[in-house]
Design a protein around this motif. Structure first.
Motif, PDB file in Angstrom:
ATOM      1  N   PRO A 116       0.807  -1.215   0.000  1.00 47.81           N
ATOM      2  CA  PRO A 116       0.000   0.000   0.000  1.00 47.81           C
ATOM      3  C   PRO A 116       0.846   1.273   0.000  1.00 47.81           C
ATOM      4  CG  PRO A 116      -0.210  -1.141   2.107  1.00 47.81           C
ATOM      5  CD  PRO A 116       0.555  -2.037   1.186  1.00 47.81           C
ATOM      6  N   TRP A 117       1.950   1.269   0.717  1.00 49.00           N
ATOM      7  CA  TRP A 117       2.762   2.484   0.785  1.00 49.00           C
ATOM      8  C   TRP A 117       3.361   2.877  -0.557  1.00 49.00           C
ATOM      9  CZ3 TRP A 117       6.105   1.993   5.861  1.00 49.00           C
ATOM     10  CH2 TRP A 117       5.282   2.207   6.965  1.00 49.00           C
ATOM     11  N   LEU A 118       3.820   1.898  -1.310  1.00 48.95           N
ATOM     12  CA  LEU A 118       4.553   2.214  -2.541  1.00 48.95           C
ATOM     13  C   LEU A 118       3.729   2.045  -3.816  1.00 48.95           C
ATOM     14  CD1 LEU A 118       7.970   0.547  -1.635  1.00 48.95           C
ATOM     15  CD2 LEU A 118       7.289   2.946  -1.360  1.00 48.95           C
ATOM     16  N   LEU A 119       2.602   1.364  -3.733  1.00 49.23           N
ATOM     17  CA  LEU A 119       1.790   1.143  -4.929  1.00 49.23           C
ATOM     18  C   LEU A 119       0.368   1.687  -4.770  1.00 49.23           C
ATOM     19  CD1 LEU A 119       1.362  -0.144  -7.738  1.00 49.23           C
ATOM     20  CD2 LEU A 119       0.731  -2.250  -6.562  1.00 49.23           C
ATOM     21  N   VAL A 126      -3.096   9.292  -2.666  1.00 51.62           N
ATOM     22  CA  VAL A 126      -2.794   9.633  -1.270  1.00 51.62           C
ATOM     23  C   VAL A 126      -1.297   9.828  -1.052  1.00 51.62           C
ATOM     24  CG1 VAL A 126      -3.244   8.987   1.139  1.00 51.62           C
ATOM     25  CG2 VAL A 126      -4.802   8.241  -0.622  1.00 51.62           C
ATOM     26  N   GLY A 127      -0.484   9.558  -2.078  1.00 52.67           N
ATOM     27  CA  GLY A 127       0.959   9.737  -1.979  1.00 52.67           C
ATOM     28  C   GLY A 127       1.670   8.524  -1.415  1.00 52.67           C
ATOM     29  N   VAL A 128       2.985   8.535  -1.532  1.00 57.24           N
ATOM     30  CA  VAL A 128       3.818   7.455  -0.996  1.00 57.24           C
ATOM     31  C   VAL A 128       3.661   7.435   0.524  1.00 57.24           C
ATOM     32  CG1 VAL A 128       6.192   6.634  -0.691  1.00 57.24           C
ATOM     33  CG2 VAL A 128       5.470   7.571  -2.895  1.00 57.24           C
ATOM     34  N   ALA A 129       3.340   6.263   1.060  1.00 59.14           N
ATOM     35  CA  ALA A 129       3.138   6.088   2.503  1.00 59.14           C
ATOM     36  C   ALA A 129       2.170   7.129   3.059  1.00 59.14           C
ATOM     37  CB  ALA A 129       4.470   6.108   3.249  1.00 59.14           C
ATOM     38  N   ALA A 130       1.107   7.397   2.294  1.00 51.41           N
ATOM     39  CA  ALA A 130       0.031   8.308   2.719  1.00 51.41           C
ATOM     40  C   ALA A 130       0.525   9.726   2.983  1.00 51.41           C
ATOM     41  CB  ALA A 130      -0.706   7.749   3.931  1.00 51.41           C
ATOM     42  N   SER A 131       1.588  10.138   2.283  1.00 50.21           N
ATOM     43  CA  SER A 131       2.180  11.452   2.531  1.00 50.21           C
ATOM     44  C   SER A 131       1.225  12.617   2.262  1.00 50.21           C
ATOM     45  CB  SER A 131       3.455  11.630   1.693  1.00 50.21           C
ATOM     46  OG  SER A 131       3.150  11.520   0.309  1.00 50.21           O
ATOM     47  N   ARG A 140       0.039   5.791   8.681  1.00 43.61           N
ATOM     48  CA  ARG A 140       1.185   4.869   8.682  1.00 43.61           C
ATOM     49  C   ARG A 140       1.147   3.931   9.891  1.00 43.61           C
ATOM     50  NH1 ARG A 140       4.652   9.945   7.458  1.00 43.61           N
ATOM     51  NH2 ARG A 140       4.245  10.137   5.217  1.00 43.61           N
ATOM     52  N   VAL A 141       0.854   4.476  11.064  1.00 44.94           N
ATOM     53  CA  VAL A 141       0.782   3.638  12.271  1.00 44.94           C
ATOM     54  C   VAL A 141      -0.331   2.604  12.119  1.00 44.94           C
ATOM     55  CG1 VAL A 141       0.196   3.659  14.743  1.00 44.94           C
ATOM     56  CG2 VAL A 141       1.846   5.304  13.831  1.00 44.94           C
ATOM     57  N   ARG A 142      -1.495   3.029  11.603  1.00 48.87           N
ATOM     58  CA  ARG A 142      -2.597   2.073  11.383  1.00 48.87           C
ATOM     59  C   ARG A 142      -2.205   1.024  10.349  1.00 48.87           C
ATOM     60  NH1 ARG A 142      -6.480   6.550  11.183  1.00 48.87           N
ATOM     61  NH2 ARG A 142      -6.775   6.039   9.015  1.00 48.87           N
TER      62      ARG A 142
END
Length: 170
Positions: A116-119, A126-131, A140-142
């Motif tokens: 999810p973070w990278l794809l 939502v950006g890389v790692a939800a940025s 990120r914590v969730r």
């Protein structure tokens, strides 16, 4: 029963069990704290658009709805959970299914957070790692927590399947 069929069935059940535990965790968080996680309808919308040749969205929630997107999202969610479960016998060998250990399951569970973070999150806008999320650190914590639960689910499911397998072969 054919060995390869048993293997695929066992890994599929492993992935289903781990994904079920994730969903139970999501349900508990929602009921106890009102935490809303990924809308699986939006996952289905994203997957549906992929079939139409579009991977990246400015905002998946603003993209055109796909007929049956919620069902497609649930099916995709479980298909992804099953697919990631195959990493265990691929990396640690089929023996892991017969003698599961905790650390490989946890490594796979935590490792899946990179999908999810990278794809998925970048492709959904939502950006890389939800940025680009309003509170990226919370997301990120969730994400880490839910993927840890997936890893725990892999291990617990493997133990349960091992027990059921041996019960049937006594």
């Amino acid at each position: 029963m054919d060995h390869s069929l048993v293997f695929y069935l066992r890994v599929a059940l492993l992935g289903i069990g781990a994904t079920l535990l994730m969903d139970f965790w999501r349900y508990l968080l929602f009921k106890s704290m009102g935490v809303i996680s990924l809308d699986l309808g939006l996952l289905g919308r994203w997957v549906g658009h992929m079939f139409r040749g579009r991977l990246v969205h400015q905002s998946i929630s603003k993209s055109q709805a796909i007929p049956g997107e919620t069902l497609l999202g649930w099916v995709s969610h479980y298909a992804i959970g099953i697919t990631f479960a195959f990493l265990l016998p691929i990396i640690w060998g089929e023996e892991w299914l017969h003698e599961p250990t905790f650390l490989p399951a946890l490594i796979v569970g935590l490792g899946t957070v990179f999908a999810p973070w990278l794809l998925m999150q970048p492709a959904m806008g939502v950006g890389v790692a939800a940025s680009k999320a309003p509170k990226p650190s919370q997301v990120r914590v969730r994400n880490i927590a839910i993927h840890t639960v997936y890893g725990l689910g892999l291990f617990a499911s493997a133990l349960l399947l091992k027990e059921l397998y041996f019960m049937g072969n006594k």
